[in-house]
Scaffold this motif. Structure first.
Motif, PDB file in Angstrom:
ATOM      1  N   MET A   1      -0.264  21.149  -1.924  1.00  0.00           N
ATOM      2  CA  MET A   1       0.562  21.433  -3.096  1.00  0.00           C
ATOM      3  C   MET A   1      -0.305  21.840  -4.276  1.00  0.00           C
ATOM      4  O   MET A   1       0.068  22.695  -5.065  1.00  0.00           O
ATOM      5  CB  MET A   1       1.377  20.205  -3.445  1.00  0.00           C
ATOM      6  N   GLU A   2      -1.476  21.197  -4.374  1.00  0.00           N
ATOM      7  CA  GLU A   2      -2.342  21.511  -5.511  1.00  0.00           C
ATOM      8  C   GLU A   2      -2.826  22.957  -5.454  1.00  0.00           C
ATOM      9  O   GLU A   2      -2.865  23.652  -6.473  1.00  0.00           O
ATOM     10  CB  GLU A   2      -3.532  20.552  -5.551  1.00  0.00           C
ATOM     11  N   SER A   3      -3.161  23.398  -4.237  1.00  0.00           N
ATOM     12  CA  SER A   3      -3.643  24.778  -4.138  1.00  0.00           C
ATOM     13  C   SER A   3      -2.519  25.747  -4.482  1.00  0.00           C
ATOM     14  O   SER A   3      -2.750  26.790  -5.100  1.00  0.00           O
ATOM     15  CB  SER A   3      -4.207  25.059  -2.751  1.00  0.00           C
ATOM     16  N   ALA A   4      -1.284  25.392  -4.118  1.00  0.00           N
ATOM     17  CA  ALA A   4      -0.155  26.256  -4.468  1.00  0.00           C
ATOM     18  C   ALA A   4       0.027  26.293  -5.972  1.00  0.00           C
ATOM     19  O   ALA A   4       0.311  27.334  -6.557  1.00  0.00           O
ATOM     20  CB  ALA A   4       1.114  25.754  -3.797  1.00  0.00           C
ATOM     21  N   ARG A   5      -0.174  25.124  -6.606  1.00  0.00           N
ATOM     22  CA  ARG A   5       0.001  25.058  -8.050  1.00  0.00           C
ATOM     23  C   ARG A   5      -1.053  25.928  -8.747  1.00  0.00           C
ATOM     24  O   ARG A   5      -0.784  26.574  -9.744  1.00  0.00           O
ATOM     25  CB  ARG A   5      -0.094  23.613  -8.512  1.00  0.00           C
ATOM     26  N   LEU A   6      -2.269  25.919  -8.180  1.00  0.00           N
ATOM     27  CA  LEU A   6      -3.330  26.753  -8.755  1.00  0.00           C
ATOM     28  C   LEU A   6      -2.947  28.226  -8.677  1.00  0.00           C
ATOM     29  O   LEU A   6      -3.293  29.021  -9.540  1.00  0.00           O
ATOM     30  CB  LEU A   6      -4.645  26.517  -8.021  1.00  0.00           C
ATOM     31  N   ASP A   7      -2.200  28.560  -7.610  1.00  0.00           N
ATOM     32  CA  ASP A   7      -1.757  29.954  -7.465  1.00  0.00           C
ATOM     33  C   ASP A   7      -0.568  30.266  -8.362  1.00  0.00           C
ATOM     34  O   ASP A   7       0.005  31.344  -8.284  1.00  0.00           O
ATOM     35  CB  ASP A   7      -1.376  30.242  -6.011  1.00  0.00           C
ATOM     36  N   GLY A   8      -0.142  29.288  -9.170  1.00  0.00           N
ATOM     37  CA  GLY A   8       0.925  29.545 -10.123  1.00  0.00           C
ATOM     38  C   GLY A   8       2.321  29.210  -9.641  1.00  0.00           C
ATOM     39  O   GLY A   8       3.289  29.615 -10.265  1.00  0.00           O
ATOM     40  N   ALA A   9       2.433  28.472  -8.539  1.00  0.00           N
ATOM     41  CA  ALA A   9       3.764  28.119  -8.057  1.00  0.00           C
ATOM     42  C   ALA A   9       4.345  27.002  -8.919  1.00  0.00           C
ATOM     43  O   ALA A   9       3.611  26.120  -9.369  1.00  0.00           O
ATOM     44  CB  ALA A   9       3.697  27.667  -6.608  1.00  0.00           C
TER      45      ALA A   9
ATOM     46  N   GLY B   1       8.714   8.473   3.614  1.00  0.00           N
ATOM     47  CA  GLY B   1       7.555   8.224   4.469  1.00  0.00           C
ATOM     48  C   GLY B   1       7.035   9.517   5.080  1.00  0.00           C
ATOM     49  O   GLY B   1       5.825   9.715   5.207  1.00  0.00           O
ATOM     50  N   PHE B   2       7.959  10.407   5.419  1.00  0.00           N
ATOM     51  CA  PHE B   2       7.541  11.686   5.998  1.00  0.00           C
ATOM     52  C   PHE B   2       6.814  12.537   4.958  1.00  0.00           C
ATOM     53  O   PHE B   2       5.740  13.069   5.209  1.00  0.00           O
ATOM     54  CB  PHE B   2       8.770  12.430   6.530  1.00  0.00           C
ATOM     55  N   PHE B   3       7.395  12.650   3.769  1.00  0.00           N
ATOM     56  CA  PHE B   3       6.781  13.479   2.717  1.00  0.00           C
ATOM     57  C   PHE B   3       5.419  12.928   2.311  1.00  0.00           C
ATOM     58  O   PHE B   3       4.533  13.676   1.931  1.00  0.00           O
ATOM     59  CB  PHE B   3       7.689  13.556   1.491  1.00  0.00           C
ATOM     60  N   ASP B   4       5.279  11.581   2.379  1.00  0.00           N
ATOM     61  CA  ASP B   4       4.003  10.968   1.993  1.00  0.00           C
ATOM     62  C   ASP B   4       2.845  11.529   2.807  1.00  0.00           C
ATOM     63  O   ASP B   4       1.710  11.601   2.334  1.00  0.00           O
ATOM     64  CB  ASP B   4       4.072   9.449   2.189  1.00  0.00           C
ATOM     65  N   ILE B   5       3.131  11.872   4.059  1.00  0.00           N
ATOM     66  CA  ILE B   5       2.055  12.292   4.953  1.00  0.00           C
ATOM     67  C   ILE B   5       1.622  13.732   4.672  1.00  0.00           C
ATOM     68  O   ILE B   5       0.513  14.122   4.970  1.00  0.00           O
ATOM     69  CB  ILE B   5       2.499  12.124   6.423  1.00  0.00           C
ATOM     70  N   ILE B   6       2.501  14.541   4.080  1.00  0.00           N
ATOM     71  CA  ILE B   6       2.118  15.925   3.759  1.00  0.00           C
ATOM     72  C   ILE B   6       1.000  15.879   2.712  1.00  0.00           C
ATOM     73  O   ILE B   6       1.158  15.273   1.653  1.00  0.00           O
ATOM     74  CB  ILE B   6       3.328  16.706   3.201  1.00  0.00           C
ATOM     75  N   PRO B   7      -0.159  16.509   3.002  1.00  0.00           N
ATOM     76  CA  PRO B   7      -1.306  16.362   2.110  1.00  0.00           C
ATOM     77  C   PRO B   7      -1.059  16.974   0.732  1.00  0.00           C
ATOM     78  O   PRO B   7      -0.472  18.050   0.610  1.00  0.00           O
ATOM     79  CB  PRO B   7      -2.430  17.110   2.841  1.00  0.00           C
ATOM     80  N   ASN B   8      -1.503  16.253  -0.287  1.00  0.00           N
ATOM     81  CA  ASN B   8      -1.326  16.725  -1.659  1.00  0.00           C
ATOM     82  C   ASN B   8      -2.131  17.995  -1.928  1.00  0.00           C
ATOM     83  O   ASN B   8      -1.766  18.795  -2.779  1.00  0.00           O
ATOM     84  CB  ASN B   8      -1.768  15.645  -2.643  1.00  0.00           C
ATOM     85  N   SER B   9      -3.243  18.160  -1.186  1.00  0.00           N
ATOM     86  CA  SER B   9      -4.113  19.304  -1.445  1.00  0.00           C
ATOM     87  C   SER B   9      -3.345  20.613  -1.253  1.00  0.00           C
ATOM     88  O   SER B   9      -3.553  21.590  -1.969  1.00  0.00           O
ATOM     89  CB  SER B   9      -5.314  19.263  -0.512  1.00  0.00           C
TER      90      SER B   9
ATOM     91  N   GLU C   1       0.839  -1.196   0.000  1.00  0.00           N
ATOM     92  CA  GLU C   1       0.000   0.000   0.000  1.00  0.00           C
ATOM     93  C   GLU C   1       0.866   1.234   0.000  1.00  0.00           C
ATOM     94  O   GLU C   1       0.699   2.144   0.789  1.00  0.00           O
ATOM     95  CB  GLU C   1      -0.913  -0.024   1.230  1.00  0.00           C
ATOM     96  N   GLU C   2       1.812   1.200  -0.908  1.00  0.00           N
ATOM     97  CA  GLU C   2       2.825   2.243  -0.950  1.00  0.00           C
ATOM     98  C   GLU C   2       2.174   3.620  -1.081  1.00  0.00           C
ATOM     99  O   GLU C   2       2.655   4.607  -0.547  1.00  0.00           O
ATOM    100  CB  GLU C   2       3.752   1.951  -2.130  1.00  0.00           C
ATOM    101  N   ASP C   3       1.044   3.676  -1.762  1.00  0.00           N
ATOM    102  CA  ASP C   3       0.415   4.973  -1.990  1.00  0.00           C
ATOM    103  C   ASP C   3      -0.763   5.229  -1.057  1.00  0.00           C
ATOM    104  O   ASP C   3      -1.515   6.164  -1.250  1.00  0.00           O
ATOM    105  CB  ASP C   3      -0.067   5.074  -3.441  1.00  0.00           C
ATOM    106  N   ALA C   4      -0.916   4.356  -0.032  1.00  0.00           N
ATOM    107  CA  ALA C   4      -2.126   4.412   0.780  1.00  0.00           C
ATOM    108  C   ALA C   4      -2.348   5.776   1.429  1.00  0.00           C
ATOM    109  O   ALA C   4      -3.472   6.210   1.607  1.00  0.00           O
ATOM    110  CB  ALA C   4      -2.070   3.347   1.854  1.00  0.00           C
ATOM    111  N   PHE C   5      -1.248   6.447   1.779  1.00  0.00           N
ATOM    112  CA  PHE C   5      -1.407   7.692   2.536  1.00  0.00           C
ATOM    113  C   PHE C   5      -1.678   8.896   1.657  1.00  0.00           C
ATOM    114  O   PHE C   5      -1.917   9.974   2.135  1.00  0.00           O
ATOM    115  CB  PHE C   5      -0.149   7.968   3.363  1.00  0.00           C
ATOM    116  N   GLN C   6      -1.582   8.708   0.350  1.00  0.00           N
ATOM    117  CA  GLN C   6      -1.614   9.888  -0.510  1.00  0.00           C
ATOM    118  C   GLN C   6      -3.020  10.443  -0.679  1.00  0.00           C
ATOM    119  O   GLN C   6      -3.956   9.729  -0.754  1.00  0.00           O
ATOM    120  CB  GLN C   6      -1.038   9.520  -1.868  1.00  0.00           C
TER     121      GLN C   6
END
Lengths: 501, 298
Positions: free
Chosen positions: B187-195, B177-185, A496-501
């Motif tokens: 980054m997406e909102s930053a991208r919408l702002d043109g970053a 593993g640490f970066f995985d936990i940072i929510p993608n949303s 579940e490598e992507d499970a947290f995304q």
């Protein structure tokens, strides 16, 4: 009757699972090669398609790198590509020598022969003489591998130059301007940011991990031992001789391989489990509610991790010496008589004394690490679990045995496997504590506590038997790789490598 | 009723005895764990003479009969000229500063790419990274030695820095593993702002990643102080270029030393250990976070 049937079923299911595991690996390998073949064919197809479809510049790019870029007025890019091609052919054709060994197209031939000049002294009729150096087979092998790598990189670069020219063609066709050099650089910070971030790290890995690994694997198929020293004698390819020597030879490697292998596995097993169980127990003890000064207790044990191992291990070695402080203490208490000898590490008469001592000292080294990790996990046990248990009327004891312990075990299983593998290749503890001693007798290099890795060290660094060392390294890799393959299939985090995304 | 009271009392008593048991066990374990460490410190300060000569070998008495700074004097003054400790210390410091900058950069960038960016070869990279991690580091050591020798870098600090940091990109798992936990949303909102991707990395992700940056940097910095075997092989016999680990080992067991210099070794160990242990203990929180994350991610 039913019972035995049950057991039989279980047995067959274990065997079939085992078989299916290997079948799956086989399938994967097969798939890999099929995919590789397909992508190579695809590459060629694209290559021709681009040639047929592209502009004059793109067509020229197939021969001269960067021609297409010049055609599209991307001068800087074109110049970089051209310089790359020029540099590549210059290196290949001139084959400059480094330490008397050519690096270029000549290296490919040398990779096959591993040198032909035996060296020596030629006496001329006019009483002068010339010394002709022996070909350095090891360097030839190394440069051969490097040149193959350079050629591979060149092919990729050439392909990318064609691609970039073709992309400019397409841009023009769609009435867009071909990207400028500035835009290309900018894209490295955005759409192609991964290229910018990965390239430096990948170069490091390529030069200092992949290249040496390939080089080392190849050495296992040569006769590079102490009788064939690079630069003094020629080294030759010997095929699988070194491997078959393990099973049929009479030398060190065949006599000592099984004892060392079995001790390595015993060591890895006990080192892993004593540390694992000890660490968990210690963490539970420190984290008990009634124990105060938790931070102080933890710090006492953490000092072991913070201290360099060469300090702690060499201190242990001296502490346990004959006439050392522990010996003296045992005399003072009255366990040992005055004037007795106390040898439990290098010079113990029974190898198992040393082995047990090493495993116990390893507890001292390793338990704090598991303790720290388990403490971290204990703080993260989801509190809903306890709340639910409380509502169900579970006692604290029940909650402990049915929630805390299973949770820790569940969470740390991947760690258990990585630490087993780590222990198979753990070098410091054995090397610094015993140096592999006590001796095994018969003039063997591998002592009674030598692990595969310390044996590898002795064979290569001390004995110059590089071929045997490489064989040991490959076998170690096979052991650790199969352990990992089995564990990764079970580890949830990988699936579940992507499970947290 | 009586039964219940009795049970209550016995629970209390057993609780008390379990507390006492816990403290006694912890006490004994602490003594075992501190025994060798205290001994090193005591040996560093030990000043004992036999026939007018300072005893530098291991002796049977745990507690020294005299205390002083003689061993430190020997360590720093280097009367034989063979053991330039100050030089070794500076060497290690130089190597560890460069290593920690380079490997932190490598590790974090690979981890970020693998965690947050999507590109065609991603899965393949992950697989190759796992396989490469399985080869014993030793296997490549001999080969690395040859490569460095071919470019005449053996016995230099550059070689050591290269060796310690070049492979750092492979140790990206914990940070990933640490970066995985940072929510993608985010980054997406930053991208919408043109970053751009690089702005997202430097302005949004990195400021949120203090714990993992410290963990990675701490390990990279401490590495050269702890590593023994790579330094020994690569530095060879060039004593001037040794790091503290190799130097102190050679001081004890090297061929050039006729009598064991144990107390001087102990003094050197204390000098090395003080900054490292202080650094480690002050960063303990981040270390525990990293270790726990690493274990769970496997």
């Amino acid at each position: 009757m039913e019972h035995t049937e049950d057991r039989k079923n279980k047995k067959t299911s274990v065997i079939s699972r085992f078989l299916s595991f290997f079948q799956k690996i086989g399938n994967k390998i097969l798939k890999f090669f099929i995919n590789l073949y397909k992508s190579i064919i695809n590459g060629f197809k694209k290559f021709f398609a681009r040639f047929m479809d592209g502009s004059i510049g793109t067509k020229l790019s197939h021969l001269i790198m960067g021609a297409g870029n010049f055609y599209h007025k991307q001068f800087i890019k074109g110049f970089i590509y051209l310089a790359l091609q020029f540099g590549f052919f210059f290196l290949m054709i001139t084959s400059p020598t480094v330490n008397n060994t050519p690096i270029g197209f000549k290296s490919l031939g040398n990779l096959i022969t591993l040198g032909t000049e035996e060296g020596g002294i030629i006496f001329n009729p006019d009483f002068t003489f010339e010394i002709i150096p022996t070909d350095n087979s090891m360097l030839m092998l190394l440069f051969g591998v490097i040149v193959i790598g350079i050629i591979a990189v060149y092919i990729i670069a050439h392909n990318s130059s064609i691609k970039s020219s073709y992309k400019a063609d397409l841009d023009k066709r769609h009435n867009k301007k071909p990207t400028s050099f500035k835009q290309d650089i900018k894209s490295l910070l955005d759409e192609r940011f991964h290229v910018a971030l990965l390239t430096p790290a990948l170069i490091g890995i390529l030069v200092f991990t992949i290249l040496p690994t390939i080089f080392m694997i190849l050495i296992a198929f040569t006769n590079s031992d102490k009788e064939h020293v690079a630069g003094q004698q020629l080294i030759d390819w010997v095929g699988f001789l070194n491997f078959s020597n393990i099973f049929s030879g009479t030398g060190e490697i065949s006599r000592r391989f099984l004892p060392v292998l079995s001790w390595t596995l015993i060591w890895a097993f006990f080192a892993t489990f004593t540390n694992y169980i000890g660490g968990i127990l210690l963490a539970l003890l420190i984290n008990k509610k009634e124990v105060k000064f938790k931070k102080l207790w933890r710090t006492i044990f953490v000092i072991t991790i913070a201290l360099p191992q060469f300090v702690t291990l060499l201190a242990m070695r001296s502490l346990l010496m004959n006439q050392g402080p522990v010996h003296q203490m045992l005399i003072n208490i009255g366990i040992l008589a005055e004037g007795s000898t106390f040898e439990i590490l290098q010079f113990a008469s029974n190898p198992w004394t040393t082995r047990i001592a090493v495993i116990l000292i390893n507890v001292w080294i390793g338990v704090p690490y598991t303790m720290l990790m388990t403490s971290g996990i204990l703080m993260n046990v989801p509190s809903e679990l306890y709340e639910a248990a409380q509502i169900d009327g579970a006692t604290k004891r029940q909650a402990f045995f049915n929630i805390t312990i299973p949770y820790i075990v569940f969470v740390t299983t991947p760690y258990l496997i990585t630490s087993f593998i780590g222990n198979i290749t753990s070098f410091n503890v054995i090397f610094l504590l015993t140096g592999g001693l006590p001796r095994a007798g018969g003039g063997a290099i591998a002592g009674q506590t030598d692990l595969l890795v310390t044996w590898l060290y002795k064979l290569t660094i001390e004995q110059n038997d590089y071929n045997l060392g490489s064989v040991i390294a490959i076998l170690t890799f096979i052991i650790t790789a199969s352990a990992t393959l089995i564990s990764y299939r079970r580890s949830k985090s990988f699936k579940e490598e992507d499970a947290f995304q | 009723m009586i039964k219940k009271e009795k049970k209550f009392r016995s629970v209390k008593a057993s609780k008390l005895s379990s507390t006492i048991f816990s403290y006694i066990t912890l006490g004994i374990l602490s003594i075992i764990w501190l025994y060798p460490i205290l001994w090193i410190i005591l040996s560093a300060f030990r000043v004992e003479y036999r026939d007018g000569n300072l005893i530098t070998t291991v002796v049977g008495n745990y507690f020294p009969k005299g205390i002083g700074f003689e061993n430190f004097k020997l360590l720093f003054e280097n009367p034989t000229g063979n053991n330039p400790f100050i030089r070794w210390f500076t060497n290690t410091l130089i190597v560890s500063v460069f290593t920690f900058i380079l490997s932190t950069l490598f590790t974090l960038s690979v981890a970020y790419v693998m965690s947050k960016l999507r590109f065609p070869m991603r899965k393949k990279f992950l697989g190759i990274a796992i396989i490469l991690g399985l080869f014993p580091g030793f296997m490549s050591m001999i080969a690395i030695y040859y490569i460095l020798k071919a470019i005449s870098l053996t016995g230099t600090l550059y070689a050591l820095i290269l060796v310690y940091s070049a492979g750092a990109g492979l140790g990206f798992y914990v940070a990933k593993g640490f970066f995985d936990i940072i929510p993608n949303s985010l980054m997406e909102s930053a991208r919408l702002d043109g970053a751009t991707n690089s702005q997202i990395f430097t302005k949004i992700v990195l400021p949120l990643s203090k714990p993992i940056i410290i963990y990675t940097a701490l390990l990279a910095f401490i590495g050269p102080w702890m590593d023994f075997i790579f330094a020994k092989v690569i530095l060879g016999t060039n004593r001037q270029m040794y790091t503290v680990a190799v130097g102190l080992y050679e001081m004890m067991y090297g061929e050039q030393v006729s009598s064991s210099q144990f107390t001087v070794f102990a003094a050197g160990s204390v000098v090395v250990a003080i900054p490292i242990v202080t650094l480690f203990l002050s960063m303990q929180k981040y270390y525990v976070e990293g270790v726990t994350a690493g274990a769970v991610k496997g």
